[in-house]
Write a protein that holds these residues in place. Structure first.
Motif, short mmCIF file in Angstrom:
data_model
loop_
_atom_site.label_atom_id
_atom_site.label_comp_id
_atom_site.label_asym_id
_atom_site.label_seq_id
_atom_site.Cartn_x
_atom_site.Cartn_y
_atom_site.Cartn_z
N HIS A 86 96.73 49.34 102.91
CA HIS A 86 97.78 50.21 102.40
C HIS A 86 99.10 49.72 103.00
O HIS A 86 99.26 49.68 104.23
N SER A 95 102.96 53.49 98.57
CA SER A 95 102.05 54.61 98.32
C SER A 95 100.87 54.54 99.30
O SER A 95 100.33 53.49 99.56
N ASN A 96 100.49 55.71 99.84
CA ASN A 96 99.34 55.75 100.73
C ASN A 96 98.03 55.70 99.96
O ASN A 96 96.96 55.83 100.56
N TYR A 97 98.13 55.55 98.64
CA TYR A 97 96.93 55.55 97.82
C TYR A 97 96.73 54.26 97.05
O TYR A 97 95.70 54.07 96.42
N LYS A 98 97.68 53.36 97.11
CA LYS A 98 97.53 52.08 96.40
C LYS A 98 97.11 51.01 97.39
O LYS A 98 97.76 50.79 98.41
N LEU A 99 96.00 50.37 97.09
CA LEU A 99 95.50 49.29 97.93
C LEU A 99 95.97 47.94 97.41
O LEU A 99 95.96 47.72 96.21
#
Lengths: 113, 114
Positions: free
Chosen positions: A92, A97-101
């Motif tokens: 991350h 974004s804390n949700y996009k890898l």
């Protein structure tokens, strides 16, 4: 988009040998994850790292979150034939974004019995 | 525990046809992700949902691609009309809410467009 440089691209080793692979980036990451993908299957999470300097083991696997937060390595000790597969680093991105890898391109590991 | 379930596992169809890929996330996971994997480009995020709402679809390649999540246990990725360059493995993943949670992947749908 942001790229992770994963190396080596491929490795051919003998059973029993140790393996090391790594990922680097020019940007800072908040997490580092290591996945393994077997043929015909999805990536499976091996190890998750959340703090700079963190060293975590999972059986014969050991991974570290680099102090600079821009790199990580994965070591496999005493390799066995079932270690064959593609290993991906992912993370991350800090400030993103804390949700996009973001994923590396993978390391293909072949273990000769 | 059941993981992420995708169907079909394989799909072969002729260009121009509509393709629908399906995904059931892990129960209790609030986030759902669709990825495409090719040799040339690796794993690419197409779109992701939070609580059934699309949050970021910037990875969707073009208007031929659409995704929906009508409820917490089901999502679809649709390609209409399909083209040969859409051939790839499509993965669905899900995660819990909370910062930097790891994603858990299904086994993918291998799509071939002739």
């Amino acid at each position: 988009g942001q790229q992770l440089n994963q190396s080596p691209q491929s490795m051919f080793i003998q059973e029993g040998e140790d393996v090391s692979m790594n990922c680097t980036s020019s940007s800072i990451f908040n997490t580092w994850l290591w996945y393994k993908q077997d043929p015909g299957e999805g990536p499976v999470l091996l190890i998750a790292l959340y703090k700079a300097g963190e060293l975590t083991s999972n059986g014969r696997l050991t991974a570290q979150f680099g102090i600079t937060r821009k790199d990580s390595f994965l070591n496999i000790s005493a390799s066995i034939p079932s270690d064959v597969g593609i290993y991906f680093c992912a993370g991350h991105l800090s400030g993103g974004s804390n949700y996009k890898l973001t994923f590396g391109k993978g390391t293909l590991l072949t273990v000769n019995p | 525990d059941a993981g992420v379930i995708q169907s079909p596992r394989h799909e072969v169809t002729e260009m121009g046809q509509e393709v629908t890929l399906r995904c059931k996330p892990i129960s209790g996971h609030d986030y759902l992700f669709w990825y495409r994997q090719t040799m040339m480009r690796g794993l690419e995020l197409l779109i992701y949902f939070n609580n059934n709402v699309p949050i970021d679809d910037s990875g969707m390649p073009e208007d031929r691609f659409s995704a929906k999540m009508p409820n917490a246990s089901f999502s679809t990725l649709k390609i209409q009309p399909s083209e040969p360059r859409d051939s790839a493995v499509y993965f669905c993943a899900s995660s819990l809410s909370g910062s930097n949670q790891p994603q858990h992947f299904g086994d993918g749908t291998r799509l071939s467009i002739l």
